[in-house]
Enzyme design. Sequence first.
Site, PDB file in Angstrom:
ATOM      1  N   HIS A 128       0.836  -1.198   0.000  1.00  0.00           N
ATOM      2  CA  HIS A 128       0.000   0.000   0.000  1.00  0.00           C
ATOM      3  C   HIS A 128       0.880   1.261   0.000  1.00  0.00           C
ATOM      4  CE1 HIS A 128      -3.401   2.497   1.984  1.00  0.00           C
ATOM      5  NE2 HIS A 128      -3.687   2.312   0.704  1.00  0.00           N
ATOM      6  N   ASP A 132      -4.908   5.414   4.295  1.00  0.00           N
ATOM      7  CA  ASP A 132      -6.346   5.545   4.063  1.00  0.00           C
ATOM      8  C   ASP A 132      -7.017   6.199   5.276  1.00  0.00           C
ATOM      9  OD1 ASP A 132      -6.061   4.376   1.621  1.00  0.00           O
ATOM     10  OD2 ASP A 132      -6.877   2.418   2.205  1.00  0.00           O
ATOM     11  N   HIS A 212     -13.622   5.877   1.448  1.00  0.00           N
ATOM     12  CA  HIS A 212     -12.452   6.372   2.162  1.00  0.00           C
ATOM     13  C   HIS A 212     -11.652   7.320   1.261  1.00  0.00           C
ATOM     14  CE1 HIS A 212     -10.496   3.169  -0.177  1.00  0.00           C
ATOM     15  NE2 HIS A 212      -9.330   3.784   0.083  1.00  0.00           N
ATOM     16  N   HIS A 214      -7.822   7.938  -0.005  1.00  0.00           N
ATOM     17  CA  HIS A 214      -6.450   7.453  -0.101  1.00  0.00           C
ATOM     18  C   HIS A 214      -5.540   8.684  -0.225  1.00  0.00           C
ATOM     19  CE1 HIS A 214      -3.138   4.772  -1.368  1.00  0.00           C
ATOM     20  NE2 HIS A 214      -2.820   5.780  -2.193  1.00  0.00           N
TER      21      HIS A 214
END
Length: 240
Positions: A128, A132, A212, A214
């Site tokens: 990732h 988030d 959400h 990012h």
Amino acid sequence: MSKRATIQHSTRPSVSRVRGAVLAAGLGASMVLGAGAAFASGTTSAPGTATLAAGATADSVAQQAEAQSKAATAAKQAAAKKAADAKKTAAAKKASAKKKAASWKAPVDHYELSASYGTGGARWAAKHSGQDFAVPIGTKVNAAHAGTVVKAGPNGGGDGPAYGNAVVIKHANGKYSQYAHLSKINVHIGQHVNTGQKIALSGNTGNSSGPHLHFEIRTTPNYGSALNPVSFLRSVHVSV
């Protein structure tokens, strides 16, 4: 002496009588002229009246001049105060703008942290690349710092469909911030934004498992140059 001579002598006026008549006539004329002069002088102002009138006029002019001087001084002071207040306001705005430009903040105001930077798993082709922030769809997204928008649009703004709608902002310190999975974009490429300015609304677009935001901090505007965003924000005195 004969009788004729006596008669003639008695009818001739004496010198003294003639002189007396002349003096009387002169005195009478003097009295008449004096009376006329006195009468004429009685038609003019009494002594000192003109002086009093002139003094009153001078006082009135002096009072008016003093009032005008006070008014001019008051106007000058008011103008000086207005100029000082305007200068003070401008300085305060400049200081505020400078402080705002120098500061950083979180990209959303109310959130819960979800997937962190460097997390691995089946949801990502690689680890990732951001942090988030779990927020409802339609939450206001803020510019984390002042800068210029260099990417804005679908397909990750050019970084790929996984990001959905995204924005990338270039900052003066050479860093870039990225905001992805947006439901709406409110800025365009080339636009300057300030710290905390609304740039978008959060969403669930692209490769997203739920609503959400990012958020990334990058060293270039492109995918693959991300830093740990939480560590970076802490370095600029923002706790998330």
